[in-house]
Every structure is written in structure tokens, then in C-alpha cells.
Design a protein around this motif. Sequence first.
Motif, PDB file in Angstrom:
ATOM      1  N   SER A  62       1.060  -2.011   0.325  1.00 43.21           N
ATOM      2  CA  SER A  62      -0.364  -0.248   0.242  1.00 43.21           C
ATOM      3  C   SER A  62       0.662   1.620   0.326  1.00 43.21           C
ATOM      4  O   SER A  62       1.282   2.351  -0.442  1.00 43.21           O
ATOM      5  CB  SER A  62      -1.225   0.518   1.225  1.00 43.21           C
ATOM      6  OG  SER A  62      -1.553   0.928   1.974  1.00 43.21           O
ATOM      7  N   LEU A  63       1.566   1.451   0.844  1.00 38.99           N
ATOM      8  CA  LEU A  63       2.199   2.329   1.307  1.00 38.99           C
ATOM      9  C   LEU A  63       3.725   2.519  -0.272  1.00 38.99           C
ATOM     10  O   LEU A  63       3.570   3.630  -0.917  1.00 38.99           O
ATOM     11  CB  LEU A  63       3.494   2.066   1.995  1.00 38.99           C
ATOM     12  CG  LEU A  63       2.562   2.278   3.394  1.00 38.99           C
ATOM     13  CD1 LEU A  63       4.141   2.039   4.866  1.00 38.99           C
ATOM     14  CD2 LEU A  63       1.982   3.973   3.449  1.00 38.99           C
ATOM     15  N   GLY A  64       3.770   1.830  -0.985  1.00 33.43           N
ATOM     16  CA  GLY A  64       4.667   1.572  -1.905  1.00 33.43           C
ATOM     17  C   GLY A  64       3.911   2.242  -3.091  1.00 33.43           C
ATOM     18  O   GLY A  64       4.097   2.678  -4.309  1.00 33.43           O
ATOM     19  N   PHE A  65       2.699   1.493  -3.274  1.00 34.92           N
ATOM     20  CA  PHE A  65       1.891   1.848  -4.473  1.00 34.92           C
ATOM     21  C   PHE A  65       1.818   3.969  -4.685  1.00 34.92           C
ATOM     22  O   PHE A  65       1.636   3.720  -5.747  1.00 34.92           O
ATOM     23  CB  PHE A  65       0.544   1.064  -4.074  1.00 34.92           C
ATOM     24  CG  PHE A  65      -0.726   1.679  -5.774  1.00 34.92           C
ATOM     25  CD1 PHE A  65      -0.259   0.700  -6.581  1.00 34.92           C
ATOM     26  CD2 PHE A  65      -1.728   2.249  -5.577  1.00 34.92           C
ATOM     27  CE1 PHE A  65      -1.176   0.588  -7.739  1.00 34.92           C
ATOM     28  CE2 PHE A  65      -2.545   2.340  -6.681  1.00 34.92           C
ATOM     29  CZ  PHE A  65      -2.280   2.315  -7.828  1.00 34.92           C
ATOM     30  N   CYS A 277      -4.323  -6.352  -1.596  1.00 39.14           N
ATOM     31  CA  CYS A 277      -4.133  -4.512  -1.542  1.00 39.14           C
ATOM     32  C   CYS A 277      -4.631  -3.426  -2.108  1.00 39.14           C
ATOM     33  O   CYS A 277      -5.775  -2.604  -2.073  1.00 39.14           O
ATOM     34  CB  CYS A 277      -3.146  -4.603  -1.049  1.00 39.14           C
ATOM     35  SG  CYS A 277      -2.280  -3.229  -0.297  1.00 39.14           S
ATOM     36  N   VAL A 278      -4.102  -3.848  -3.477  1.00 42.49           N
ATOM     37  CA  VAL A 278      -4.194  -2.428  -4.509  1.00 42.49           C
ATOM     38  C   VAL A 278      -5.546  -2.370  -4.784  1.00 42.49           C
ATOM     39  O   VAL A 278      -6.502  -1.965  -5.294  1.00 42.49           O
ATOM     40  CB  VAL A 278      -3.634  -2.769  -5.580  1.00 42.49           C
ATOM     41  CG1 VAL A 278      -4.006  -1.939  -6.344  1.00 42.49           C
ATOM     42  CG2 VAL A 278      -1.628  -2.198  -5.557  1.00 42.49           C
ATOM     43  N   TYR A 279      -6.863  -3.884  -4.900  1.00 33.21           N
ATOM     44  CA  TYR A 279      -8.359  -3.886  -5.323  1.00 33.21           C
ATOM     45  C   TYR A 279      -8.551  -3.119  -4.160  1.00 33.21           C
ATOM     46  O   TYR A 279      -9.327  -2.763  -4.666  1.00 33.21           O
ATOM     47  CB  TYR A 279      -8.305  -5.745  -5.160  1.00 33.21           C
ATOM     48  CG  TYR A 279      -9.469  -5.626  -5.995  1.00 33.21           C
ATOM     49  CD1 TYR A 279     -10.294  -5.366  -6.970  1.00 33.21           C
ATOM     50  CD2 TYR A 279     -10.221  -6.361  -4.589  1.00 33.21           C
ATOM     51  CE1 TYR A 279     -11.879  -5.873  -7.402  1.00 33.21           C
ATOM     52  CE2 TYR A 279     -11.900  -5.964  -4.921  1.00 33.21           C
ATOM     53  CZ  TYR A 279     -12.235  -6.176  -5.810  1.00 33.21           C
ATOM     54  OH  TYR A 279     -13.936  -6.322  -6.523  1.00 33.21           O
ATOM     55  N   LEU A 280      -8.001  -4.121  -2.536  1.00 31.72           N
ATOM     56  CA  LEU A 280      -9.118  -3.511  -2.053  1.00 31.72           C
ATOM     57  C   LEU A 280      -8.800  -2.036  -1.749  1.00 31.72           C
ATOM     58  O   LEU A 280     -10.092  -1.238  -1.129  1.00 31.72           O
ATOM     59  CB  LEU A 280      -9.091  -3.725  -1.045  1.00 31.72           C
ATOM     60  CG  LEU A 280      -8.758  -5.555  -0.632  1.00 31.72           C
ATOM     61  CD1 LEU A 280      -8.012  -6.703   0.834  1.00 31.72           C
ATOM     62  CD2 LEU A 280     -10.265  -5.530  -0.427  1.00 31.72           C
ATOM     63  N   GLU A 281      -7.762  -1.088  -1.917  1.00 33.35           N
ATOM     64  CA  GLU A 281      -8.213   0.022  -1.675  1.00 33.35           C
ATOM     65  C   GLU A 281      -8.858   0.803  -2.221  1.00 33.35           C
ATOM     66  O   GLU A 281      -9.291   2.426  -2.432  1.00 33.35           O
ATOM     67  CB  GLU A 281      -6.439   0.551  -1.990  1.00 33.35           C
ATOM     68  CG  GLU A 281      -5.251   0.286  -1.037  1.00 33.35           C
ATOM     69  CD  GLU A 281      -4.206   0.697  -1.198  1.00 33.35           C
ATOM     70  OE1 GLU A 281      -3.873   1.641  -2.442  1.00 33.35           O
ATOM     71  OE2 GLU A 281      -2.987   0.906  -0.199  1.00 33.35           O
ATOM     72  N   LEU A 282      -8.513   0.257  -3.968  1.00 36.07           N
ATOM     73  CA  LEU A 282      -9.982   0.978  -4.676  1.00 36.07           C
ATOM     74  C   LEU A 282     -10.986   0.535  -4.427  1.00 36.07           C
ATOM     75  O   LEU A 282     -12.319   1.260  -5.120  1.00 36.07           O
ATOM     76  CB  LEU A 282      -9.632   0.822  -6.159  1.00 36.07           C
ATOM     77  CG  LEU A 282      -7.638   1.039  -6.186  1.00 36.07           C
ATOM     78  CD1 LEU A 282      -7.904   0.032  -8.633  1.00 36.07           C
ATOM     79  CD2 LEU A 282      -7.414   1.978  -6.587  1.00 36.07           C
ATOM     80  N   ARG A 283     -12.030  -0.334  -3.246  1.00 35.46           N
ATOM     81  CA  ARG A 283     -12.781   0.748  -3.070  1.00 35.46           C
ATOM     82  C   ARG A 283     -13.397   1.833  -1.938  1.00 35.46           C
ATOM     83  O   ARG A 283     -12.515   2.658  -1.653  1.00 35.46           O
ATOM     84  CB  ARG A 283     -13.336  -0.729  -2.030  1.00 35.46           C
ATOM     85  CG  ARG A 283     -12.961  -2.174  -2.348  1.00 35.46           C
ATOM     86  CD  ARG A 283     -13.673  -2.452  -3.528  1.00 35.46           C
ATOM     87  NE  ARG A 283     -12.967  -2.585  -4.894  1.00 35.46           N
ATOM     88  CZ  ARG A 283     -12.972  -2.076  -6.297  1.00 35.46           C
ATOM     89  NH1 ARG A 283     -14.528  -2.579  -6.160  1.00 35.46           N
ATOM     90  NH2 ARG A 283     -12.554  -1.986  -7.021  1.00 35.46           N
ATOM     91  N   ARG A 284     -15.209   2.428  -1.972  1.00 41.14           N
ATOM     92  CA  ARG A 284     -15.431   2.722  -1.260  1.00 41.14           C
ATOM     93  C   ARG A 284     -15.841   2.711  -0.087  1.00 41.14           C
ATOM     94  O   ARG A 284     -16.775   2.443  -0.240  1.00 41.14           O
ATOM     95  CB  ARG A 284     -16.308   4.210  -2.753  1.00 41.14           C
ATOM     96  CG  ARG A 284     -16.216   4.514  -3.957  1.00 41.14           C
ATOM     97  CD  ARG A 284     -16.458   4.673  -4.704  1.00 41.14           C
ATOM     98  NE  ARG A 284     -16.902   6.403  -5.125  1.00 41.14           N
ATOM     99  CZ  ARG A 284     -17.005   6.605  -6.337  1.00 41.14           C
ATOM    100  NH1 ARG A 284     -17.998   7.334  -6.073  1.00 41.14           N
ATOM    101  NH2 ARG A 284     -15.739   7.373  -7.229  1.00 41.14           N
ATOM    102  N   PRO A 285     -15.146   3.325   1.038  1.00 42.39           N
ATOM    103  CA  PRO A 285     -15.279   2.788   2.421  1.00 42.39           C
ATOM    104  C   PRO A 285     -17.136   3.777   2.801  1.00 42.39           C
ATOM    105  O   PRO A 285     -17.175   5.109   2.401  1.00 42.39           O
ATOM    106  CB  PRO A 285     -14.142   1.729   3.107  1.00 42.39           C
ATOM    107  CG  PRO A 285     -13.580   3.513   2.827  1.00 42.39           C
ATOM    108  CD  PRO A 285     -13.689   3.621   1.041  1.00 42.39           C
TER     109      PRO A 285
END
Length: 410
Positions: A62-65, A277-285
Motif C-alpha cells: 500500500s505504501l509503495g503504491f 491490497c491494491v484491489y481493496l484500496e480502490l473500494r469506497r468505504p
Amino acid sequence: MYSLGKALNRRQGLTATALLRLALVLILIVLQSIEVSDSFPLLQAGPVWALPSLCICMLAASLGFSAAESRGTMAWRAFAADQFRLSIPIYAAAVIAAMAVLGPLATNRGTGNYFGDPATYAYLLNLVGLPQFTLPGVFEFNDLTQVVNQNVWVAPVFVVVTAAICVDGRRRWAKAFPVILALVIVTTALLVQAIARPPGDNRDPAALFLAGDGLSAMLGALFGIGLFRGRRLVPIDWRLAMVAAVAMLMLAAIGDPIWLGSAVFRILEVAASTYLCVYLELRRPPLAWLWNRIEPYLVAMFLVSFPLQQAATQIGPSRQNFIVNVAAAGGAAIVIAVAYWYLIGRRIVGERRRTALATAMAVEAEFPRARHRVRRIDRAAIIVHLAVGLSISVFALGLLSMVYFALKHD
């Protein structure tokens, strides 16, 4: 094909990045309490053994992305200065506080012997990226003996990943440099695995290279950078995310703690966890504004949590489970993280935003003089920060040297 690049263009800033990082940091803090308390057997129960490594890998990815995305809008000098300006103060504070405050309070050798031991000052090598985990007489009788802060391994990983992101240019090899570096590390890990003793044999230096979480963290960050660089070619699909999640569960279910010393396991977990991780980051919480408010505290919480957990183990009940340890050390870590943010961190971020705004205005207006002036301001700010940091470091080292020679036994 719905690519990662298209998903990034449509996200409109509402992502689950902060929520995901909060969950990962809290899980790691709980797992650390299990490790240092009498609840340690829980880490060997079922698939829990793989959870610390997977969480660290996902957090690094997550941090690297995110860092690679920030780098796309900044020159490499400005990016490197920005990363170090945000990270060095809290890391240096955690290292110095552990050596100069927590160490004298927790050592069993007396203050004079503690400050008279050269090993005390060797702990400051953490400030230059050389991990040191012990202090004289500190936490010698804990279940996890003598380890003051096992999270200091993040320093060399941070330096390598920042350098990899800074390498950029119009040539293809420069764009692909993080992936090339990741392949070199993977190849090295496999070669080391071939010459090392059986996984888990920590007497072998080659096995130590594989057993630590630094390898997973570095590969996770580099894979995250690689995903961003190749975002137009990477498909984003819930079915692929499900495959990654199932692969992670299978590795944890059928595996064994001895696999933590296996290069193959490290590579497989990085590949699966980075994509998920990248897939989950793109969700809208829900409540995205709340998680974004909490995110600035996470770095400090992670860095100071382990020494506080070890201290809670030492001064707390003799038979201490992880719930008691989390309640005691976690609360203290939150207080320290919030205090650091409002006393220091918020000012650093505010200065960063003002500099970024001035740069954007100058570039948009296309005034050569304005651009040159902003560059001069940036250089001056960097010089001032370095001068202040160097002055404080010299003063601290001088003061500690005086204490050392004053307390040194003849």
C-alpha cells in the motif's frame, strides 16, 4: 479490459486506503502483543502463523503504491526530500526516546552501567539505517528477550524503496527499475535458499536473510510500485482478487511456521497479497472522512508500539495475556501518536502543502522567475531542515558522550 489505470482515473479520491492501513496496523499491534505476552502459543495455532507476514506485506504494498503515485507529480529531488522530511522526525524520535528514556528506566544494570556501556550508543546506528535491536540490560527477562523495538527494520527498507521510486525517466529500463530490482531480490532469495540450511535454522546467516519480515516488506513495496507503473496493463477484477485471497488462505492453512524461512513462500505471499491490497484500496468505504483523519497517527503508533508492549510485559502482571498488553501499551501508543502529530507532524505536513501549492501556482502561471524562486525556496528549506537536524544530532551526541565518559568505570 478494465485496467488499474482506468480505476485510478475514476476513483475521485474516495478510496479505502486509510481504512485498510488502519486495519493492518491494528492487527499488527495485536499480533505483537501476542508475541511478547504469555499468549504466544496463539501465533502457532492454525493459519495465524502467516498473519504477521501477510499484514506487513500488504502494508508495504500500500505504501509503495501510494508513493509511486505521488512520485508521478514531483521531481525526484523534491520527492526524496519530501519522503525523508515526513519520515525522519518520528523515526529519530522513536530511536532516541528508546535509548535515552525507556532504556534507563527498564534496564536492570543501573543507570551508570547503562550509560557507561558502548552498546548503548550502538543503538543509535538505527538513525543511519543499520538496525540494532538490543540495549544493555533492557527486557532481559521478558518472554521475547532483549528486543527493544523489532520495527526498526523499516529504515533500510524505506531507503531502498525510496531510491527505487526516485529512479525514473523516459527510458523503459528506468520505468521498469522497481520491477527489475524486485526480480534481482527474488533471484537472490532463491539462490540463498539453495545454499542455506533448512528453513527456520537461524544459525545460518543465509537463513536469517529469508526469515525476517524485511524481505516480504521490500518485495511488497516494489511490487506495489510495479503495479502502479504498469497500471494500464494490469486488469482489475473481483475474480482475480478472490483468487489472490483464496491463495493466501490456502498458504496459511496448509503451511507451517517453518515456511517463514522459505523464499518460495515469501514470493507467493507477496504476489497474492499485493494484488489483493491494491484491489481493496480502490473500494469506497463508509465514513471515509473519519479514516482519513485517523491515518496521520498510524506511523507513530506502529513505531512506538513495540517498546511500549515490551515495557508493559516487564512491569505488568507476571501472567499477562495479550488483551491486557494491548490495553496498556495500545492506549499509550495512541496518546504518543496523537501528541506527536499535533506538536510536530501537522506542522511538517502544513509546510509541505504550502510548498506544493506554491509550486503548482508557479508552474500553472508559467512564470520562469516564479519557478526559479520556488526552487530556491525548496532548496533553502531542505538546507534548513538538514542543518537543524544535524545540529540537534551533534548536540545530542555530544551530551551523550559527556555522560558516557563521566559514568565510564576506570
